[in-house]
Design an enzyme around this catalytic site. Sequence first.
Site, short mmCIF file in Angstrom:
data_model
loop_
_atom_site.label_atom_id
_atom_site.label_comp_id
_atom_site.label_asym_id
_atom_site.label_seq_id
_atom_site.Cartn_x
_atom_site.Cartn_y
_atom_site.Cartn_z
N ASP A 80 0.81 -1.21 0.00
CA ASP A 80 0.00 0.00 0.00
C ASP A 80 0.85 1.27 0.00
O ASP A 80 0.46 2.28 -0.56
CB ASP A 80 -0.94 0.00 1.21
CG ASP A 80 -2.09 -0.98 1.05
OD1 ASP A 80 -2.33 -1.43 -0.08
OD2 ASP A 80 -2.75 -1.30 2.06
N ARG A 182 -6.28 18.63 23.54
CA ARG A 182 -5.00 18.28 24.15
C ARG A 182 -4.84 16.78 23.99
O ARG A 182 -5.64 15.99 24.50
CB ARG A 182 -4.96 18.69 25.62
CG ARG A 182 -5.03 20.19 25.83
CD ARG A 182 -4.85 20.55 27.29
NE ARG A 182 -3.50 20.23 27.74
CZ ARG A 182 -3.20 19.77 28.96
NH1 ARG A 182 -4.18 19.52 29.83
NH2 ARG A 182 -1.96 19.52 29.30
N TYR A 197 -4.16 4.33 9.97
CA TYR A 197 -3.85 4.84 11.30
C TYR A 197 -5.12 5.25 12.06
O TYR A 197 -5.25 5.03 13.27
CB TYR A 197 -2.89 6.02 11.16
CG TYR A 197 -2.26 6.53 12.44
CD1 TYR A 197 -2.37 5.84 13.65
CD2 TYR A 197 -1.52 7.70 12.41
CE1 TYR A 197 -1.76 6.33 14.80
CE2 TYR A 197 -0.92 8.19 13.56
CZ TYR A 197 -1.05 7.51 14.76
OH TYR A 197 -0.45 7.99 15.89
#
Length: 298
Positions: A80, A182, A197
């Site tokens: 990929d 945060r 991801y």
Amino acid sequence: MSLKFRRVALVGKYAESATGTTTDSTREVIADIGHFLREQGCEVSLAEHTWLSTGLTEFSALDVAAIGSDCDLAVVAGGDGTMLGIGRQLARYGTPLIGINQGRLGFMTDIPLGEYRETLALMLAGAYEEDHRTLMHGRVFREGVSVFEAFAMNDVVVNRGAAASMVELRVDVDGHFVANHRADGIIIATPTGSTAYALSAGGPLLHPLVPAWVLVPIAPHTLSNRPIVLADPVEISIEIVAGKDASASFDMQSITSLQHGDRIVVRRSEFRVRFLHPRGWSYFDTLREKLHWNEGGV
């Protein structure tokens, strides 16, 4: 059978050693596929980096612009990552891509290496499914000036530094303030990148036909900061509010360092990537195989 594609570019895995040469097995694979394409009646050229790293001088070499202007098809042999690299570059030319999987996972390079001859012969004659994928265009602005830009097929990721604590990121969508996150970072993923991801960070799977992005915080300080799906015509802006050594990566291949006050602006590109799959291909078959669904079930 008559050929639908006459001029074919062959793209191999990127160089795998410090000398810039590929392994012997990769060289053999590229040579074998190249000879097979010639046997089918195709005029075959190698992508320039493939030509340089394999030393297969019996084929001509073409740079990306020449592939885009002169070739009917690009056949990509690798994983990929190889497909991401060439797909971004050829999107502006509308060149269709076929992927032969020489990597580990193969969401985009979906023809098994051991089956490529029969499958590719049929596809060259027109037996294929066409699949268009969205591309993102990201820019980094510093004091109002664009200092870096790149395309991404999978994702744009803003990350904290390796030795630093979490970063604080201001997120705006179409000029509307969303939140200050945060976290260790944040991911903007396309439907194609939703299996990469973003999935590992807890994001949802998006079908490729859904015109959307997914915005996924990475290890957020506030657990209520959850992934959100956004319509893809929007402009997403991420500003570095606090944190050291942050960086932005585009498909984990183009990376740039960030400073306080930098803004990463992501929009949908006018270009799309054209994939060709074997006849009968299904996105759900791919998910089931690659994510090992139903294994051990009834």
